[in-house]
Structure formats: C-alpha cells, structure tokens
Design an enzyme around this catalytic site. Structure first.
Site, mmCIF file in Angstrom:
data_model
loop_
_atom_site.group_PDB
_atom_site.id
_atom_site.type_symbol
_atom_site.label_atom_id
_atom_site.label_comp_id
_atom_site.label_asym_id
_atom_site.label_seq_id
_atom_site.Cartn_x
_atom_site.Cartn_y
_atom_site.Cartn_z
ATOM 1 N N CYS A 181 0.878 -1.183 -0.006
ATOM 2 C CA CYS A 181 0.063 0.042 0.040
ATOM 3 C C CYS A 181 0.934 1.301 0.142
ATOM 4 O O CYS A 181 1.929 1.248 -0.781
ATOM 5 C CB CYS A 181 -1.121 -0.115 1.044
ATOM 6 S SG CYS A 181 -2.366 1.184 1.058
ATOM 7 N N ASP A 214 -3.229 1.194 10.253
ATOM 8 C CA ASP A 214 -4.380 1.850 10.346
ATOM 9 C C ASP A 214 -5.045 1.622 11.741
ATOM 10 O O ASP A 214 -5.438 2.856 12.273
ATOM 11 C CB ASP A 214 -5.610 1.482 9.470
ATOM 12 C CG ASP A 214 -5.483 2.122 8.138
ATOM 13 O OD1 ASP A 214 -4.737 1.444 7.369
ATOM 14 O OD2 ASP A 214 -6.170 3.083 7.943
HETATM 15 C C1 RUB Z 1 -3.851 3.203 3.746
HETATM 16 C C2 RUB Z 1 -3.155 2.192 4.444
HETATM 17 C C3 RUB Z 1 -1.697 2.497 5.297
HETATM 18 C C4 RUB Z 1 -2.242 3.030 6.572
HETATM 19 C C5 RUB Z 1 -0.839 3.751 6.991
HETATM 20 O O1 RUB Z 1 -5.337 2.528 3.449
HETATM 21 O O2 RUB Z 1 -3.496 0.921 4.589
HETATM 22 O O3 RUB Z 1 -0.994 1.410 5.272
HETATM 23 O O4 RUB Z 1 -3.305 4.045 6.665
HETATM 24 O O5 RUB Z 1 -0.655 5.111 6.425
HETATM 25 P P1 RUB Z 1 -6.132 3.747 2.502
HETATM 26 P P2 RUB Z 1 0.238 6.024 6.882
HETATM 27 O O6 RUB Z 1 -5.551 4.010 1.202
HETATM 28 O O7 RUB Z 1 -7.497 3.000 2.415
HETATM 29 O O8 RUB Z 1 -6.320 4.830 3.520
HETATM 30 O O9 RUB Z 1 1.584 5.601 7.572
HETATM 31 O O10 RUB Z 1 0.566 7.040 6.115
HETATM 32 O O11 RUB Z 1 -0.544 6.667 8.176
#
Ligand code: RUB
Length: 307
Positions: free
Chosen positions: A124, A193
């Site tokens: 992701c 998340d």
């Molecule tokens: C984003 C996702 C990321 C976490 C952490 O999912 O799963 O790995 O949110 O991201 P989506 P960060 O695209 O559905 O929001 O480290 O940037 O907080």
C-alpha cells in the site's frame, strides 16, 4: 461547516487517505471550524463541535487515528466560548505538530534497523513506512524495495512514485506475487490503520499475506505506527470495524449486472495477529506488539470512564 463537509467528503472518497493524513486533515478541519464558529452560548458551542466531530469520525470506520485525532484536537475544559475556542486551536495544532514529529522520529528510529544492502518489501502507501525507508536511504544505505500494487485502489503507484523521487531502486509487483518474491527480501515494512490492545495490526487488505509469507520465509516483519494509531476502545472489548468499500472499485457495475449469481466483497483492511509482528516502530521507540496496552494507557490519555 462547509469546509468541514469538504474535508469529510475528501476523506470519504479517499482524496485524502492514509491513516496519518486523515488524522491531520481532521484536526485541521476542527481547528479551523472552531476558530470561525459564531455562537451565543457554551451549549451551542459544545453541540456544534460535537456535530463536526461526529461527521468527521463517520467518514471512514477503520483508521483509529481519526477518532484519536478528533478527540485530542477537540479537547477543552473551559466553560466559556472564547477560552474553549483557544484550547481547541492549541490542541489541534499540538496534534498536527505531534504527527509531523512522529513521522520524523519513526524514520530515524526505524532506519537504524535497516542494514546496508537490505531488500525491503512494502504494501500500500504508508507515510510512516516510507519515512523509515527514505531515511535509511538518505543516510547512505544501499537499499532496494519491492512495492505491491495494492489492488483495488493501487496505492502502490503512489509508493513507487515517492521512492522513485528519492532515486531508490524499486520493483512494482502484483499483490499475488508477494510470496513468490519473499525469498529475495530481507525485511517487510508496513504501516498501520489501527493496532489493537492485544498487539494485532489492522492495515491495508493483503497485509496479513505479507506477514504470513515473511513468517514462513523467516524474514523480519516491521510495522511503522505513530502512537495515535493504537486503539483505546479495544481495551474495553470493542472490535475494530473493517471498512467494506463499493464493488465498483473492483468490477464495472455494467458487467456485474449481467451476473446475477455473483456477489463482490471488497474489504479495505485485514488483521495481522501479533505473533507475526517482530517489532512496531513508534515515535516513542521500538516496541513489541505485547506493549500495545501500555502505549494506550500511557500515551493516549486513556481513561476507562471515557469509553
Ligand atoms: C492506507 C493504509 C496505510 C495506513 C498507514 O489505506 O492501509 O498502510 O493507513 O498509512 P487507505 P500512514 O489508502 O485505504 O487509506 O503511515 O500514511 O498513516
């Protein structure tokens, strides 16, 4: 209110996405709303702040950074409007600064665990995970990255752009190639998340497959997570809700209409049990998943009475 509604819509449609960015955007929205709010009584002020808080929290259900940010940013103790307004502005700004500093600290701390020559797999698009990778690279370590596509929204494309901007050698793979390439990888680094009180990780759908494959191949599985990604309400037994998004993210609705016996499921996140996680890199240091409860108790101002 219009600006808060716009922010809420951007979070809902994923124009603003990623647990950290969602949290910051919500804090900014509450701060700006409070700054301009015209009310005649404290009751009205409290009701309006609650209304926008609820609206922001309702946009996406899984990232606990969102309710944590809203709670921390909208905190006030004063019983007069002007002081309460100033408290919210201050607390929201503190949260935003804390979020920025956390990303830097996670980068510094986590990069110390990266060896020269490491091949890293990520999933992701996590700013916290990328902070570790780019900090390691900028400190002179010769590293390369496998980035998953992350269907259906393909956030992996954001990740490869970011890594490319730094000049980091990167290979884009489809999600189903994770196990195939795990033998070539030294470490997996993903974001979060939410992290439950028992240390389980909630992150983009497919994260648990990376964890299983890493476990099987005896590769290290690191999670990069700010302390505001830990979930206080899991202590009192509330489960973390997994967001299920529209079928049309996966298949053209016109095709689906022709297939009356077919249903589509589109969960956006999954759970990775604590036993597959080697370490969680947070802004207060590297911790084992078993320390999640302590983080919630000591760093999120959690009290049983509030839940
Ligand atoms: C984003 C996702 C990321 C976490 C952490 O999912 O799963 O790995 O949110 O991201 P989506 P960060 O695209 O559905 O929001 O480290 O940037 O907080």
């Amino acid at each position: 209110m219009q600006k808060v509604k716009e922010t809420a819509e951007k979070i809902r449609t994923m124009e603003i996405r990623g647990a950290g960015r969602i949290a910051k955007a919500a804090a900014e929205a509450i701060r700006d709303y409070a700054a301009e709010l015209e009310v005649t009584s404290m009751e009205e002020f409290s009701a309006k702040i609650k209304e926008v808080s609820d609206l922001l929290i309702s946009t996406r259900p899984t990232a606990v950074s969102l309710p944590n940010a809203v709670k921390l940013a909208s905190k006030y103790s004063s019983d007069n409007v002007e002081d309460a307004r100033q408290e919210i502005i201050k607390n929201a700004n503190l949260f935003i600064e804390r979020a920025d500093r956390a990303l830097e600290k996670i980068g510094k701390i986590g990069s110390r665990r990266i060896q020269d020559g490491d091949v890293i797999m990520t999933h992701c698009n996590s700013h916290a995970a990328l902070s570790i990778i780019t900090t390691a690279f900028e400190s002179g370590k010769d590293i390369s990255v496998y980035s998953t596509e992350s269907r259906p929204r393909c956030q992996g494309i954001l990740t490869i752009r970011h890594l490319n901007d730094f000049g980091i050698p990167t290979t884009l793979i489809v999600d189903s190639a994770v196990r195939y390439y795990m033998k070539d990888v030294d470490k997996v680094i993903v974001g979060a998340d939410a992290i439950a009180a028992n240390g389980a990780l909630v992150n983009k759908i497919g994260t648990s497959q990376l964890a299983l494959a890493a476990h099987e191949a005896r590769k290290s599985f690191m999670v990069a997570a700010e302390t505001f990604k830990f979930s206080p309400s899991t202590i009192v037994g509330n489960p973390i809700e997994i967001e299920e998004r529209d079928a049309e993210e996966i298949i053209d609705p016109a095709i689906l209409k022709e297939l009356p016996h077919v249903q589509v499921r589109n969960p956006a996140f999954d759970f990775t049990p604590a036993e597959y996680i080697d370490m969680i890199v947070t802004d207060i240091g590297i911790i084992p998943p078993a320390m999640a409860y302590t983080v919630i108790k000591e760093h999120l101002g959690w009290e049983l009475g509030e839940i």
